[in-house]
Design a protein around this motif. Structure first.
Motif, PDB file in Angstrom:
ATOM      1  N   VAL A 733       0.850  -1.189   0.000  1.00 60.00           N
ATOM      2  CA  VAL A 733       0.000   0.000   0.000  1.00 60.00           C
ATOM      3  C   VAL A 733       0.885   1.239   0.000  1.00 60.00           C
ATOM      4  O   VAL A 733       1.901   1.285   0.714  1.00 60.00           O
ATOM      5  N   GLY A 734       0.502   2.247  -0.805  1.00 58.59           N
ATOM      6  CA  GLY A 734       1.302   3.463  -0.899  1.00 58.59           C
ATOM      7  C   GLY A 734       1.033   4.427   0.231  1.00 58.59           C
ATOM      8  O   GLY A 734      -0.038   4.431   0.842  1.00 58.59           O
ATOM      9  N   LEU A 735       2.039   5.269   0.523  1.00 56.82           N
ATOM     10  CA  LEU A 735       1.909   6.326   1.530  1.00 56.82           C
ATOM     11  C   LEU A 735       2.217   7.657   0.863  1.00 56.82           C
ATOM     12  O   LEU A 735       3.234   7.799   0.176  1.00 56.82           O
ATOM     13  N   SER A 736       1.340   8.620   1.096  1.00 53.87           N
ATOM     14  CA  SER A 736       1.481   9.949   0.499  1.00 53.87           C
ATOM     15  C   SER A 736       1.487  10.984   1.609  1.00 53.87           C
ATOM     16  O   SER A 736       0.672  10.924   2.526  1.00 53.87           O
ATOM     17  N   LEU A 750      12.701  12.182   5.976  1.00 61.10           N
ATOM     18  CA  LEU A 750      11.858  11.849   4.822  1.00 61.10           C
ATOM     19  C   LEU A 750      12.553  10.846   3.912  1.00 61.10           C
ATOM     20  O   LEU A 750      11.922   9.943   3.363  1.00 61.10           O
ATOM     21  N   ALA A 751      13.849  10.961   3.783  1.00 62.85           N
ATOM     22  CA  ALA A 751      14.592  10.094   2.870  1.00 62.85           C
ATOM     23  C   ALA A 751      14.616   8.651   3.347  1.00 62.85           C
ATOM     24  O   ALA A 751      14.830   7.735   2.547  1.00 62.85           O
ATOM     25  N   HIS A 752      14.396   8.426   4.628  1.00 64.06           N
ATOM     26  CA  HIS A 752      14.481   7.078   5.162  1.00 64.06           C
ATOM     27  C   HIS A 752      13.108   6.492   5.506  1.00 64.06           C
ATOM     28  O   HIS A 752      13.020   5.425   6.107  1.00 64.06           O
ATOM     29  N   LEU A 753      12.048   7.194   5.113  1.00 59.20           N
ATOM     30  CA  LEU A 753      10.704   6.705   5.395  1.00 59.20           C
ATOM     31  C   LEU A 753      10.085   6.094   4.148  1.00 59.20           C
ATOM     32  O   LEU A 753      10.437   6.463   3.027  1.00 59.20           O
ATOM     33  N   PRO A 754       9.139   5.176   4.316  1.00 58.21           N
ATOM     34  CA  PRO A 754       8.544   4.477   3.159  1.00 58.21           C
ATOM     35  C   PRO A 754       7.477   5.312   2.455  1.00 58.21           C
ATOM     36  O   PRO A 754       6.330   4.877   2.310  1.00 58.21           O
ATOM     37  N   ILE A 755       7.833   6.512   2.021  1.00 61.71           N
ATOM     38  CA  ILE A 755       6.881   7.420   1.369  1.00 61.71           C
ATOM     39  C   ILE A 755       6.987   7.253  -0.148  1.00 61.71           C
ATOM     40  O   ILE A 755       8.082   7.203  -0.708  1.00 61.71           O
ATOM     41  N   ARG A 756       5.816   7.205  -0.814  1.00 65.47           N
ATOM     42  CA  ARG A 756       5.812   7.035  -2.266  1.00 65.47           C
ATOM     43  C   ARG A 756       5.390   8.303  -2.997  1.00 65.47           C
ATOM     44  O   ARG A 756       5.633   8.452  -4.193  1.00 65.47           O
ATOM     45  N   ILE A 777       8.813  27.542  -3.524  1.00 65.61           N
ATOM     46  CA  ILE A 777       8.451  26.410  -2.673  1.00 65.61           C
ATOM     47  C   ILE A 777       7.986  25.241  -3.516  1.00 65.61           C
ATOM     48  O   ILE A 777       8.398  24.089  -3.292  1.00 65.61           O
ATOM     49  N   ALA A 778       7.127  25.536  -4.525  1.00 65.87           N
ATOM     50  CA  ALA A 778       6.642  24.468  -5.396  1.00 65.87           C
ATOM     51  C   ALA A 778       7.809  23.819  -6.131  1.00 65.87           C
ATOM     52  O   ALA A 778       7.872  22.586  -6.268  1.00 65.87           O
ATOM     53  N   THR A 779       8.738  24.634  -6.589  1.00 72.67           N
ATOM     54  CA  THR A 779       9.909  24.103  -7.295  1.00 72.67           C
ATOM     55  C   THR A 779      10.734  23.208  -6.376  1.00 72.67           C
ATOM     56  O   THR A 779      11.178  22.115  -6.773  1.00 72.67           O
ATOM     57  N   ALA A 780      10.906  23.632  -5.117  1.00 73.41           N
ATOM     58  CA  ALA A 780      11.697  22.853  -4.162  1.00 73.41           C
ATOM     59  C   ALA A 780      11.035  21.507  -3.868  1.00 73.41           C
ATOM     60  O   ALA A 780      11.708  20.474  -3.806  1.00 73.41           O
ATOM     61  N   VAL A 781       9.707  21.519  -3.726  1.00 65.82           N
ATOM     62  CA  VAL A 781       9.003  20.271  -3.439  1.00 65.82           C
ATOM     63  C   VAL A 781       9.161  19.304  -4.607  1.00 65.82           C
ATOM     64  O   VAL A 781       9.424  18.109  -4.424  1.00 65.82           O
ATOM     65  N   VAL A 782       9.009  19.834  -5.840  1.00 67.41           N
ATOM     66  CA  VAL A 782       9.155  18.978  -7.014  1.00 67.41           C
ATOM     67  C   VAL A 782      10.564  18.392  -7.074  1.00 67.41           C
ATOM     68  O   VAL A 782      10.749  17.202  -7.357  1.00 67.41           O
ATOM     69  N   ARG A 783      11.587  19.223  -6.807  1.00 68.89           N
ATOM     70  CA  ARG A 783      12.959  18.754  -6.861  1.00 68.89           C
ATOM     71  C   ARG A 783      13.211  17.682  -5.776  1.00 68.89           C
ATOM     72  O   ARG A 783      13.899  16.686  -6.032  1.00 68.89           O
ATOM     73  N   VAL A 784      12.672  17.903  -4.574  1.00 67.98           N
ATOM     74  CA  VAL A 784      12.821  16.907  -3.505  1.00 67.98           C
ATOM     75  C   VAL A 784      12.194  15.591  -3.933  1.00 67.98           C
ATOM     76  O   VAL A 784      12.776  14.513  -3.785  1.00 67.98           O
ATOM     77  N   GLY A 785      10.965  15.669  -4.460  1.00 64.32           N
ATOM     78  CA  GLY A 785      10.283  14.465  -4.901  1.00 64.32           C
ATOM     79  C   GLY A 785      11.053  13.735  -5.984  1.00 64.32           C
ATOM     80  O   GLY A 785      11.219  12.505  -5.938  1.00 64.32           O
ATOM     81  N   GLY A 787      14.266  13.915  -6.585  1.00 67.25           N
ATOM     82  CA  GLY A 787      15.515  13.396  -6.051  1.00 67.25           C
ATOM     83  C   GLY A 787      15.318  12.121  -5.252  1.00 67.25           C
ATOM     84  O   GLY A 787      16.201  11.273  -5.200  1.00 67.25           O
ATOM     85  N   LEU A 788      14.144  11.989  -4.607  1.00 65.47           N
ATOM     86  CA  LEU A 788      13.867  10.815  -3.795  1.00 65.47           C
ATOM     87  C   LEU A 788      13.069   9.761  -4.546  1.00 65.47           C
ATOM     88  O   LEU A 788      12.679   8.738  -3.963  1.00 65.47           O
ATOM     89  N   GLY A 789      12.830   9.995  -5.826  1.00 63.69           N
ATOM     90  CA  GLY A 789      12.103   9.011  -6.624  1.00 63.69           C
ATOM     91  C   GLY A 789      10.636   8.925  -6.272  1.00 63.69           C
ATOM     92  O   GLY A 789      10.020   7.865  -6.434  1.00 63.69           O
ATOM     93  N   MET A 790      10.052  10.021  -5.815  1.00 63.78           N
ATOM     94  CA  MET A 790       8.644  10.034  -5.424  1.00 63.78           C
ATOM     95  C   MET A 790       7.797  10.744  -6.473  1.00 63.78           C
ATOM     96  O   MET A 790       8.286  11.616  -7.200  1.00 63.78           O
ATOM     97  N   THR A 791       6.521  10.385  -6.524  1.00 65.70           N
ATOM     98  CA  THR A 791       5.561  11.092  -7.363  1.00 65.70           C
ATOM     99  C   THR A 791       5.145  12.353  -6.640  1.00 65.70           C
ATOM    100  O   THR A 791       4.890  12.337  -5.425  1.00 65.70           O
ATOM    101  N   VAL A 792       5.065  13.489  -7.373  1.00 70.73           N
ATOM    102  CA  VAL A 792       4.659  14.761  -6.780  1.00 70.73           C
ATOM    103  C   VAL A 792       3.285  15.128  -7.327  1.00 70.73           C
ATOM    104  O   VAL A 792       3.062  15.146  -8.538  1.00 70.73           O
ATOM    105  N   VAL A 793       2.349  15.409  -6.411  1.00 69.29           N
ATOM    106  CA  VAL A 793       0.974  15.760  -6.760  1.00 69.29           C
ATOM    107  C   VAL A 793       0.698  17.163  -6.259  1.00 69.29           C
ATOM    108  O   VAL A 793       0.979  17.472  -5.091  1.00 69.29           O
ATOM    109  N   ALA A 794       0.145  18.028  -7.132  1.00 69.35           N
ATOM    110  CA  ALA A 794      -0.219  19.392  -6.732  1.00 69.35           C
ATOM    111  C   ALA A 794      -1.726  19.468  -6.532  1.00 69.35           C
ATOM    112  O   ALA A 794      -2.499  19.083  -7.413  1.00 69.35           O
ATOM    113  N   GLU A 795      -2.159  19.932  -5.339  1.00 79.20           N
ATOM    114  CA  GLU A 795      -3.583  20.087  -5.044  1.00 79.20           C
ATOM    115  C   GLU A 795      -4.030  21.520  -5.337  1.00 79.20           C
ATOM    116  O   GLU A 795      -3.219  22.445  -5.377  1.00 79.20           O
ATOM    117  N   GLY A 796      -5.331  21.690  -5.523  1.00 74.99           N
ATOM    118  CA  GLY A 796      -5.916  23.029  -5.645  1.00 74.99           C
ATOM    119  C   GLY A 796      -5.627  23.710  -6.970  1.00 74.99           C
ATOM    120  O   GLY A 796      -5.621  24.944  -7.042  1.00 74.99           O
TER     121      GLY A 796
END
Length: 861
Positions: A733-736, A750-756, A777-785, A787-796
């Motif tokens: 099961v995924g975690l967001s 965050l890098a060591h947690l099972p976040i997808r 901030i949006a750019t930083a979140v996308v770059r973090v995601g 870099g960690l191989g995560m999917t990035v979702v923008a709300e609103g």
């Protein structure tokens, strides 16, 4: 014939007549080994007629002693086989007589078969008697011992030879033996009455005390005359006497007898079974001071003198035993150096020696001392040591139970974490304050609730939250007077009782608390800025009963929160309506959950790269028949406050999975559904197992479910929450992380947690096209995601410009009103069909344009 010959003949006739009448069989054998005399008794023994025997060879008698040559003197008991084949036991004696150079052998025989059988029976009975573990004692009517068995010897130390002939009472009775019990039974037996039983303290050869149960009865002859007295003696030292101590203590504890009375009963019983001692039980408190618990035979002034004495290395027997945790024996109080400052009082009442043993709790603490005083200088006997072994354990049990009950009572009325009075005790304190309130005076009641305390638990973990509450309680104590009372209702709610305070004075106390809380709290290396909201109600101005007074202070506290927190409010009549509304809303929410009145709406999530449906987010909705549509912003915080949020979270997962399964059966392929869960859900170690069951129930793969959590849920220090997250990811099961960027995230964590998946909060979307900060901030979140191989979702996401900006940043998925609001299932199905149709049409259009362009290029060429 001469006179002398006549006399001889007459004498011979007399002898022959005597031999004939003898009880023993008499046989005379001459030197030729022939039988010359065979009397009537011999006929009976051998069952042979005299006529058949006289003159015949002596071998006929089957006596080996006559077959020896020469025949020797013989005396023994032998088995005799008679002519008819029967066997008897016979006592045989052979003597030789010489007369006139001729030797005759005289055989004396007696049938001892019955006597031998009786002896065999006696030997058997004696063997049985020696095998029993009950002591057997047989005396004559004068109580002189005639028989004892092996058990008697083992129990009392006297051999049969040492005991035989001694008077039983002289042998076994001692200083504290109740001779009257045995005398009474003896007299009754002598008068022809029945025997009886008695429990009596008697003494061994070494002077040791033994409690026995004596069953005494008589042997009588055929005329009923008393011939012997016998007694069966059972050692009841442990089986009954020591067990009686246990029964006494257990019975008293079951009857809720006070500990002091239990100790007195124990001491009295010990003094009954060990009459030579005076017993004492002292309690040792946590400060190392002794307090008399039991000692009914000690004078009151002596017990009072002991109360409050501190234990130490030279404080009599008890104080020293408690100090070292070892038994202490003072054989002579007058000379023992440990008793010199304390000996006057015990010596004055005739106590000369003291043996004290520490009583220890299960954790090794000395909680009491158990002491034996003696009226002469001496050491304890083995019997006394056995008593103490039993009593020390019993005393420990009784005292620990008393301490446990006191602790239970304390826990029942005090908060475990802070030690403050709890809800139950507060009601008593408030009642007492109201009853004592003088006419014209007031009692103020202040409710205090810590602002945003939940964030501390969610972010730093419950251990940090508990530490904060402890520090908070200490700071609150410093702000109230000695006559005021502070208590904790539970969680982060405190109550302050302010006797004889009017509204103005109560508000000054509240203002002082608000100011005191402004200083930061230190939790380890962190400093936290905290505040509290305070509500105040007054007796008798606002209410005259406790429940109403507390409700009003609670209502005023909620008004303080609505006023912006970190302040206080005094109750007013208008607040009642607002409190009633909140309570009604909570009751309606409980009904809605119970009756299945909540529902889920679904908002689509669209991939930026190709416009395909990435998944849906399930959002809880509530429509009430009376209240109408209730906003999630209103009922979700309410559910968290009243403990319903975990239940709503699990319901949401079950309902979302049911809907996904229904759509898939209908041919609507939706890759994934996201469900929001509270951090509370992740503290439940069974969450992963319950998710597995739900997925299996609806035949869904694990990757069809995504759980959205706040940053606080994975930033807290809760080991249980982290283990639960790992178990969920192991399940598939995924975690967001929802609303990423608004909390206190640690990138290293965050890098060591099972976040997808990471979700950019909607608050950054509004100005992303024109606000450089929001864009950064949006750019930083996308770059973090990324870099960690995560999917990035923008709300609103509501405008095409926002979508385009996010696509240029590389944001994977967008969600918002640009595509659709959250829709009920049926409406979402229609939207999905229409959206897929539009996507297909657009794709076909692109395919049609491509060949026409190629033809135009060919023509131009």
């Amino acid at each position: 014939m001469s006179a002398s010959d006549g006399l001889l003949t007459e004498t011979a006739d007399v002898l022959l007549a005597a031999l004939e009448r003898a009880d023993d069989g008499i046989v005379i054998v001459d030197s030729a080994h022939r039988i010359t005399h065979f009397n009537a008794a011999a006929e009976r023994i051998w069952k042979l007629a005299r006529a058949d025997v006289l003159g015949r060879d002596a071998d006929l008698l089957t006596l080996k002693c006559l077959q020896a040559d020469p025949v020797a003197e013989f005396r023994d008991e032998i088995g005799l086989v008679r002519r008819d084949g029967s066997r008897i036991r016979a006592a045989i004696s052979v003597s030789s007589l010489a007369s006139g150079g001729v030797t005759h052998h005289v055989v004396f025989a007696r049938d001892v078969t019955a006597e031998a059988e009786r002896r065999a029976r006696i030997a058997l009975l004696d063997a049985v008697s020696d095998q029993t573990n009950r002591a057997v004692l047989i005396t004559d009517p004068g109580l002189n011992i005639r028989y004892t068995n092996a058990a008697f010897t083992a129990l009392f130390g006297y051999t049969a030879a040492e005991a035989e002939g001694r008077r039983a009472t002289d042998l076994l009775a001692g200083r504290h033996t109740k001779r009257s019990l045995l005398t009474t039974i003896g007299r009754r037996l002598i008068k022809g009455g029945p025997g009886g039983e008695a429990e009596v303290l008697i003494y061994t050869k070494d002077g040791e005390e033994i409690w026995v149960s004596a069953r005494v009865d008589a042997f009588r002859d055929r005329k009923g005359r008393l011939r012997h007295i016998f007694a069966l003696l059972d050692d009841i030292t442990e089986t009954r006497q020591l067990r009686s101590l246990q029964q006494l203590i257990m019975g008293a504890l079951a009857d809720e007898v006070p500990i002091g009375e239990i100790a007195d009963r124990l001491c009295r019983r010990v003094e009954e079974i060990a009459p030579e001692i005076v017993c004492s039980l002292l309690h040792v408190d946590a400060a190392g001071l002794v307090h008399p618990l039991g000692g009914p035979s000690l004078p009151d002034d002596y017990s009072r003198a002991l109360d409050g004495v501190a234990i130490g290395p030279d404080v009599g027997s008890c104080g020293t035993a408690a100090f070292y945790g070892e038994p202490v024996l003072a054989i002579d109080l007058d000379t023992d150096p440990r008793w010199q400052p304390y000996k006057a009082m015990p010596l004055a009442i005739g106590l000369r020696a003291c043996w004290s043993t520490p009583v220890k709790a299960k954790d090794g603490r000395v909680i009491a001392t158990f002491a034996f005083y003696y009226r002469e200088p001496r050491a304890p006997s083995n019997w006394h040591r056995r008593i103490v072994e039993a009593c020390v354990d019993l005393a420990a049990f009784a005292i620990e139970r008393k301490e446990a009950r006191a602790e239970i009572a304390r826990l029942a009325y005090h908060d475990i974490l802070t030690g403050l009075p709890n809800r139950a005790q507060l009601r008593h304190l408030i009642t007492t304050a109201i009853d004592a309130c003088p006419t014209g005076s007031h009692v103020a009641l202040a409710f205090l609730d810590v602002d945003h305390f939940k964030d501390v638990n969610d972010t730093l973990g419950h251990a940090a939250g508990d530490e904060l509450l402890i520090q908070l309680a200490q700071r609150l104590r410093e702000q109230i007077g000695p006559e005021d009372m502070l208590g904790r209702l539970g969680g982060d709610e405190f109550v302050i009782l302010l006797p004889q305070r009017n509204a103005e004075r109560a508000e000054r106390v509240a203002a002082g608390i608000t100011e005191a809380l402004a200083a930061p709290f230190r939790l380890g290396s962190r400093q936290l800025q905290m505040s509290a909201s305070i509500g105040i109600s007054l007796y008798p101005d606002h209410a005259t009963d406790i429940d109403t007074l507390m409700q009003q202070a609670d209502a005023a506290m909620y008004m303080a929160k609505q006023a912006g927190r970190s302040t206080h409010r005094l109750f007013s009549a208008e607040m009642n309506g607002l409190t009633e509304q909140r309570l009604a809303l909570i009751a309606a929410l409980r009904r809605a959950i119970a009756e299945g009145a909540l529902s889920l709406s679904y908002q689509p999530q669209i991939r930026s790269c190709d416009g395909a449906v990435h998944g849906v987010e399930a959002l809880a909705r509530w429509h009430d028949a009376e209240l109408g549509d209730v906003s999630p912003a209103r009922f979700i915080p309410l559910a968290e406050d009243c403990g319903l949020i975990e239940q709503i979270g699990l319901w949401s997962v079950r309902e979302a999975c049911r809907q996904m399964a229904s759509w898939r059966r209908a041919g609507l392929e939706i890759p994934c559904v996201s469900v929001n869960l509270s951090p509370i859900n992740f503290r439940n170690v069974t969450l992963a197992a319950r998710l597995k069951d739900i997925l299996a129930e609806h035949d869904l793969p694990a990757d069809a479910l995504m759980l959205e959590i706040t940053e606080g849920a994975f930033m807290q220090d809760s080991v249980a929450a982290l283990e639960t997250m790992n178990a969920i990811r192991k399940l598939g099961v995924g975690l967001s992380v929802d609303d990423f960027g608004t909390g206190y995230s640690s990138l290293s964590r965050l890098a060591h947690l099972p976040i997808r998946e990471l979700k950019i909060d909607r608050s950054f979307m509004r100005d992303i096209e024109k606000d450089a900060g929001a864009l950064a901030i949006a750019t930083a979140v996308v770059r973090v995601g990324q870099g960690l191989g995560m999917t990035v979702v923008a709300e609103g996401v509501e405008t095409e410009g926002q979508r385009r900006t996010l696509a240029e940043l590389g944001c994977d998925v967008v969600q918002g009103f640009l595509y659709s609001p959250a829709l009920p299932p049926v409406a979402f199905e229609r939207w999905l069909i229409e959206y897929c149709a539009e996507q297909a049409t657009a794709m076909l259009g692109r395919l049609d344009v491509a060949p026409a362009g190629r033809d135009a290029m060919k023509r131009s060429a």
